[in-house]
Enzyme design. Structure first.
Site, mmCIF file in Angstrom:
data_model
loop_
_atom_site.group_PDB
_atom_site.id
_atom_site.type_symbol
_atom_site.label_atom_id
_atom_site.label_comp_id
_atom_site.label_asym_id
_atom_site.label_seq_id
_atom_site.Cartn_x
_atom_site.Cartn_y
_atom_site.Cartn_z
ATOM 1 N N LEU B 118 1.092 -1.174 0.405
ATOM 2 C CA LEU B 118 0.200 0.038 -0.416
ATOM 3 C C LEU B 118 0.891 1.026 0.227
ATOM 4 O O LEU B 118 0.741 2.311 0.547
ATOM 5 C CB LEU B 118 -0.622 0.300 1.124
ATOM 6 C CG LEU B 118 -2.236 -0.885 1.019
ATOM 7 C CD1 LEU B 118 -3.321 -0.758 2.623
ATOM 8 C CD2 LEU B 118 -3.180 -1.621 0.006
ATOM 9 N N CYS B 175 -6.185 -6.601 2.000
ATOM 10 C CA CYS B 175 -4.835 -6.700 1.080
ATOM 11 C C CYS B 175 -3.399 -8.068 2.386
ATOM 12 O O CYS B 175 -4.045 -7.757 3.513
ATOM 13 C CB CYS B 175 -4.609 -5.137 1.974
ATOM 14 S SG CYS B 175 -2.809 -4.951 0.941
ATOM 15 N N THR B 237 -6.231 -10.498 -4.076
ATOM 16 C CA THR B 237 -4.932 -11.651 -4.583
ATOM 17 C C THR B 237 -4.725 -12.830 -3.475
ATOM 18 O O THR B 237 -5.771 -12.794 -1.922
ATOM 19 C CB THR B 237 -3.584 -10.898 -4.377
ATOM 20 O OG1 THR B 237 -3.304 -10.724 -3.083
ATOM 21 C CG2 THR B 237 -3.611 -9.815 -5.225
#
Lengths: 315, 353
Positions: B118, B175, B237
């Site tokens: 990030l 994330c 992901t």
């Protein structure tokens, strides 16, 4: 194209300049025209890509991948070696050199003429147009390849990118006294590339010095020894600027010699990239800022940086 | 909104499409030429591409995934933004984040691992520097935010509601590469709580981006739906790693990363299919989409829209070509609207039982 903005100003936190973000970059499908051997496991490959060839300048790069398939998946970055011109002198194809090291380059070594590949570029800022008196180019391994174009442009024998279209004025104004020295280091003779492409330079203005780590050709030792020798010369024999491309440790050593000798030095970085145009934030390197350092994208802030703007990683 | 008028230019086409057209350059100046190249002769492209995800209306279902499109400027050379249903720029956090140490990405078989961490300049820079550019583009802007706490997410949404031109906000509760990054996405109650807080804090549609790294993704989707999410993005992901055994070291600087690309498409399709089957919420499908067939597979599985992610890295012009390809494919199959095909696998399954 504006090539005056090649990162010569120090980086600041507030305004990050992105000289390597190229608004006229394009994605093309092009045919492989030829492939030739330059040295052991080292090849030069020509791609039919007129638009890209017209636009690209030395030190810029492009990404390449097979037209089909997903393994390998990502494109790989390669620096321009040279553009190939037609009978009218217009660039019609580009040539780049690579050393076989991994999955993609192994595959590339099997590519045959006529196959389609996908390329996107030009990408990155490229080397600034050199306007000093004596440029020292320092290449380690495959890192010597950008310096064919750099030498041609510096000596006025060929121009690249937009400048080639309005070339006459620029060419005629090229300083006839300007010189280039290329220091080229390799591990050993069998990895030394065929340098016959450099034969057409005027020997009073261009010379090559070679070093090998094992002493099998040229100076026995590192290319940095040659850099130190050159910078200890006097008068016009002493280079007044250095462009360097190669392994990071070599570049760090060249940068520190240049700093000690007070000679401006530009480094062309190679960091692992996924996209090449700034979208992925993979290829970051530590750039000096007002309050320390920050990770910045090599692809669009560089890949050519003034040495003093970089904070080298301690390995 | 797509109307026949908007596409009248395609009717003038005189050329058959060629293999290389999806790789062709696309810039504003030669855009009309390219449309002519892509369209087929004498074909009127008129399928209705507009999609609705509760309060969010998009002119077509082709979005680009956060973290794969920069802040759009990076893609301007390759994509005509008006061809997209919308853009999701890189995740923004409250404070700037320096990101993870390199190497940040590594290629794997038909995929890649990333651990960017990030890396961003924070909400102030985002609003002052990136939003003015993004809102000037002719496409929907879906901001993507991440926080460490519920209050962080609400604060970010509130800050964005002071800016005009934002179509929706996508919550990165998934994330895998920052500490606490997935916490909200791995527990249905937390997902519900953060979505509800953001809904209260801003007037625009809220999308929750889900992680597949959970035992039951449908439970998280249900939590987001209960919290009032307009849609869920599915999926972020898959956590993975790569090892350089000779050095006895992980390849990524951050050791673990998130796997994306064609390698994860079957896994992502499964997630979309399962959510569509059991939770009543519009889905934005993400995961290895790189061709028009991939897009249609996700629509059939139950996605109302899709995001193109990793493909932007290795085929930078692909997102801009996809809406036209979708229009052509629907037309060729006699399908009049995207809505007609969304979730159609579930209808088939019911009929066959």
């Amino acid at each position: 194209m504006n090539r005056d903005n090649s990162n010569v100003e120090p980086h600041s936190c507030e305004e990050i300049s992105l000289p390597g973000q190229i608004e006229f970059a394009r994605q093309h499908t092009g045919k492989i025209l030829s492939q030739r051997v330059l040295a052991d496991k080292t090849f030069a490959i020509r791609i039919d890509a007129r638009e890209l060839a017209e636009a690209i300048t030395p030190g810029q790069f492009f990404m390449i991948r097979p037209e089909r398939g997903t393994d390998p998946l990502l494109g790989r970055p390669f620096a321009l070696y040279d553009t190939i011109v037609d009978d009218q002198g217009m660039p019609v194809a580009l040539e780049f050199a690579y050393h076989v090291v991994g999955k993609m380059t192994n595959l590339m070594s099997e590519w045959e003429s006529g196959e389609n590949v996908v390329v996107w570029g030009p990408l990155g800022n490229g080397f600034p147009f050199y306007e000093g008196n004596h440029l020292l180019c320092v290449g380690g391994g495959i890192g010597y390849t950008p310096f064919l174009g750099v030498s041609r442009e510096t000596l006025g024998t060929r121009l690249y990118g937009d400048s080639s279209k309005s070339s006459r004025a620029t060419r005629e104004s090229a300083n006839p006294e300007r010189r280039v020295t290329l220091c080229y280091g390799a591990q050993s003779q069998r990895y030394l590339a065929d340098l016959s492409d450099f034969d057409d330079f005027d020997s009073s203005r261009f010379r090559i010095q070679i070093s090998t780590d094992d002493g099998s050709a040229g100076h026995h030792g590192f290319v940095t020894d040659l850099v130190a020798q050159n910078l200890s010369a006097q008068g016009n024999d002493r280079p007044d600027g250095v462009y360097c491309c190669g392994p990071e440790r070599m570049m760090a050593a060249v940068a520190s010699i240049c700093q000690a000798e007070n000679v401006p030095c530009w480094l062309s970085l190679e960091t692992p990239m996924a996209c090449g145009f700034g979208a992925c934030f993979s290829c970051v390197t530590k750039v000096v800022t007002d309050d320390g350092w920050d990770y910045r994208r090599t692809c669009i802030e560089g890949p050519v940086f003034p040495a003093e703007s970089l904070a080298f990683q301690e390995n | 909104m797509i109307t026949r008028n908007d596409h009248s230019v395609w009717l003038r086409n005189r050329r058959k499409p060629s293999e290389s057209d999806s790789y062709r350059k696309s810039s504003r100046n030669d855009r009309i030429d390219e449309q002519n190249d892509i369209a087929t002769e004498d074909q009127s492209l008129m399928a209705d591409l507009q999609v609705t995800l509760n309060r969010l209306k998009l002119r077509n279902p082709i979005l680009v995934a956060s973290g794969t499109f920069g802040y759009a400027r990076e893609m301007a050379a390759f994509v005509n933004f008006s061809d997209l249903g919308g853009i999701v720029p890189k995740t923004v956090t409250g404070e700037s984040r320096i990101g993870n140490p390199p190497p940040r990405t590594v290629e794997t078989s038909s995929g890649m691992l990333n651990s960017i961490g990030l890396d961003n300049d924070g909400i102030d820079v985002f609003i002052n520097k990136h939003v003015p550019y993004l809102t000037g583009l002719d496409t929907a802007l879906i901001a993507n935010v991440a926080g460490r706490t519920v209050d962080d997410f609400a604060m970010l949404a509130e800050r964005l509601s002071g800016v005009s031109g934002i179509a929706a906000v996508e919550l990165n509760i998934s994330c895998p590469n920052v500490s606490g990054g997935v916490d909200f996405g791995t527990n249905p109650d937390s997902a519900k709580e953060v979505v509800a807080a953001v809904r209260n804090a801003c007037p625009f549609p809220v999308i929750a981006k889900l992680t597949p790294n959970v035992t039951d993704i449908t439970a998280i989707a249900a939590g987001a739906a209960e919290g009032g999410a307009d849609a869920v993005s599915c999926v972020n992901t898959f956590q993975g790693m790569a090892i350089d055994w000779r050095r006895r070291k992980a390849v990524l600087g951050n050791v673990l990363g998130g796997l994306s690309g064609p390698a994860i498409k079957p896994l992502a399709l499964r997630c979309v299919y399962q959510i569509a089957k059991s939770v009543d919420i519009p889905i934005i499908g993400i995961g290895g989409i790189s061709t028009i067939d991939d897009v249609l597979e996700f629509l059939v599985a139950g996605a109302t829209a899709v995001q193109i992610g990793t493909a932007n890295f290795y085929n930078p012009a692909v997102s801009g070509s996809m809406a036209t390809l979708l229009n052509q494919q629907l037309d060729a199959d006699g399908i009049r609207s995207v809505a007609e095909i969304v979730g159609s696998i579930h209808q088939t399954t019911q009929q066959s039982c």
